[in-house]
Scaffold this motif. Sequence first.
Motif, mmCIF file in Angstrom:
data_model
loop_
_atom_site.group_PDB
_atom_site.id
_atom_site.type_symbol
_atom_site.label_atom_id
_atom_site.label_comp_id
_atom_site.label_asym_id
_atom_site.label_seq_id
_atom_site.Cartn_x
_atom_site.Cartn_y
_atom_site.Cartn_z
ATOM 1 N N ALA A 254 0.813 -1.216 0.000
ATOM 2 C CA ALA A 254 0.000 0.000 0.000
ATOM 3 C C ALA A 254 0.848 1.269 0.000
ATOM 4 O O ALA A 254 0.476 2.266 -0.604
ATOM 5 N N PHE A 255 1.989 1.248 0.674
ATOM 6 C CA PHE A 255 2.708 2.509 0.909
ATOM 7 C C PHE A 255 4.146 2.515 0.422
ATOM 8 O O PHE A 255 4.920 3.391 0.795
ATOM 9 N N SER A 260 1.098 2.344 -5.669
ATOM 10 C CA SER A 260 0.410 1.667 -4.571
ATOM 11 C C SER A 260 -0.591 0.631 -5.088
ATOM 12 O O SER A 260 -1.275 0.867 -6.079
ATOM 13 N N ILE A 261 -0.647 -0.520 -4.422
ATOM 14 C CA ILE A 261 -1.634 -1.548 -4.765
ATOM 15 C C ILE A 261 -2.570 -1.669 -3.580
ATOM 16 O O ILE A 261 -2.677 -2.714 -2.939
ATOM 17 N N ALA A 262 -3.255 -0.556 -3.259
ATOM 18 C CA ALA A 262 -4.014 -0.489 -2.013
ATOM 19 C C ALA A 262 -5.217 -1.415 -2.006
ATOM 20 O O ALA A 262 -5.609 -1.901 -0.951
ATOM 21 N N GLY A 263 -5.821 -1.673 -3.172
ATOM 22 C CA GLY A 263 -6.977 -2.560 -3.220
ATOM 23 C C GLY A 263 -6.619 -3.958 -2.777
ATOM 24 O O GLY A 263 -7.247 -4.542 -1.888
ATOM 25 N N LEU B 126 -6.598 0.745 8.317
ATOM 26 C CA LEU B 126 -5.291 1.411 8.226
ATOM 27 C C LEU B 126 -5.121 2.201 6.923
ATOM 28 O O LEU B 126 -4.779 3.389 6.942
ATOM 29 N N ILE B 127 -5.374 1.540 5.793
ATOM 30 C CA ILE B 127 -5.125 2.186 4.498
ATOM 31 C C ILE B 127 -6.088 3.361 4.262
ATOM 32 O O ILE B 127 -5.639 4.463 3.942
ATOM 33 N N PRO B 128 -7.414 3.150 4.456
ATOM 34 C CA PRO B 128 -8.317 4.304 4.310
ATOM 35 C C PRO B 128 -8.026 5.421 5.310
ATOM 36 O O PRO B 128 -8.211 6.595 4.989
#
Lengths: 292, 281
Positions: A254-255, A260-263, B126-128
């Motif tokens: 994610a970071f 970023s591959i946040a999904g 965490l991410i949101p």
Amino acid sequence: MNNNNFLKPLLFVGPHIILFIVFILIPSVYGIYASFTNWNLIGDPVWVGLDNYKTILTDTDSTFYSQFFNGLKNTLLFVVFSVPLLIIIPLLIAVALEHKDLKFTSLFQTLLYIPGLISISAAALVWSLIFNKQLGVANNLFGSEAVWQTTQPYAWIIILIITIWAGIGGNMIIYRAGINGVSKDLYESAEIDGAGPVRKFFSITLPSIRFPLIYTMVMTTAGAFNVFAQPLMMTDGGPRQSTTVLMMYIRDLAFSHGESIAGLASAMAVLLGLVILVISAFQYYVMNRNAA
Amino acid sequence: MFKKIKVSKYLAYLFLIVVSAIWTIPVIFGIVTSFRSQTEIVNEGFRLLPVNWIVDNYVAILENTSSAPILQWLWNSIFIATLHTLLVVAVISITGYGYSRMKFKGRDFLFFTLLAISFFPNVVNLIPSYKIIDILGWVNTPWAMIVPGLAGMGNIFLVRQFMRGIPMELDESARVDGAGDFTIYAKVILPLIRPVLIVCGLFSFTGSWNDFLWPVIVYTDVDKMPVTAGLLLLQDIYGNYRMIGQLMGSAILAIIPTLLLFFFAQKYFVSAINLNSGIKG
């Protein structure tokens, strides 16, 4: 009923409700939603249905599949080894501290509590040096030949040592307060009946502190699933990703500096969350039943 | 009978002394090493006491204000943890008052709904949460660490439990004297719940001070980060054990503020945490 009856309580509980919605409710719901999307944290998420979960759980060629299961395996290893020690050691210490006519108890308690106040990154700097091959205490004093950070099982052992060193204080204090609250009459009548210290521990102390035990076990387990700092600082996930825990993969996906591959990271987070939820519920159920 | 007690007493002493020694030695080792020179550490290896006590490491640490501004980090941490703690105490006492001493429709339902939601594992948000902090423009600002933690339910639960033990007659007699809710909160309840507020405050302070994952995510600016996130950079800056003294000195400096806090507030730690009674409505 006039308006005032609602307005005034709203002044007291309202501000927190706003905080709760913004920083807990929305992020939780959005985290679940994001797990069904393609999202780079910047643009709008694109709905992809169950694709992320399919990739993580079934696509054996994908790196995300191997990352998830490797991370989950390492996280579980950490939980299985750290949680019992984080319960038993503080419990033994608390029992010893509550022994009658013992002196210096507050000194002992202070010495044992202090590591919990040391930020994990400061502690890791000191402990890394202790286990450093050329310069450290472990090899110089005990003649150990191990390269601790980069050989298994030593890499896990140093992660567990720093975890336990830093982690017993809170539980110790909770158990002490619990044991302290047990009626002295119970112990005295047990003594008259001829019960020894071990018998008293299992028949009186443990049942009396049932609630603190359940509470600390559930909280310690849930906390252990979120393990991140110790492996990052002590081994950087090595050797060969054998101490890379799930939280480290989630954060990297994610970071990290690339896109970023946040999904997908959210899907991993949801799966980890589900594991935590199921295990907490299970623990609570079993312990409450056995103790009743 | 007497003998039995004695044996177990000495066993308890022995156990506690051994454990305390194991727990203390790393800290002493860190302190001692921070006063040794690099050449001495490398040449002499492990020693209980330095050959020469030097303060050069600390001078070097304090002079490095560019890549490792440790005083700035410490100040950031103190500012964040203090403001966070004060706000926690304000929020939990006001909210706890609302949920335990005021009567309104659906009060307990609302409380337990929020409590149940808050049990949901926070790895999911965490991410949101990062995205929300980004939208608010709080990335690389103290607010990223000060505000989100105020939403938690755990401390409010403890305060509410504590307040339920205070007789309602106190409120009623104050009301007869013409006091409103704000007066009762400030003059009657607040002084009585001091023990639980102090414990929640201490835990909030140390929790905020030692938080690691979140600051590593929300701070990229070296001058803005708290000390926990900063120390992560040190392994690179003083890395590969070329500047061990500086590494240890920085760790020791980072420890000092929480130790001071602990010694001032020690007596409150055991007194107020009793969970034996459990959850009883």
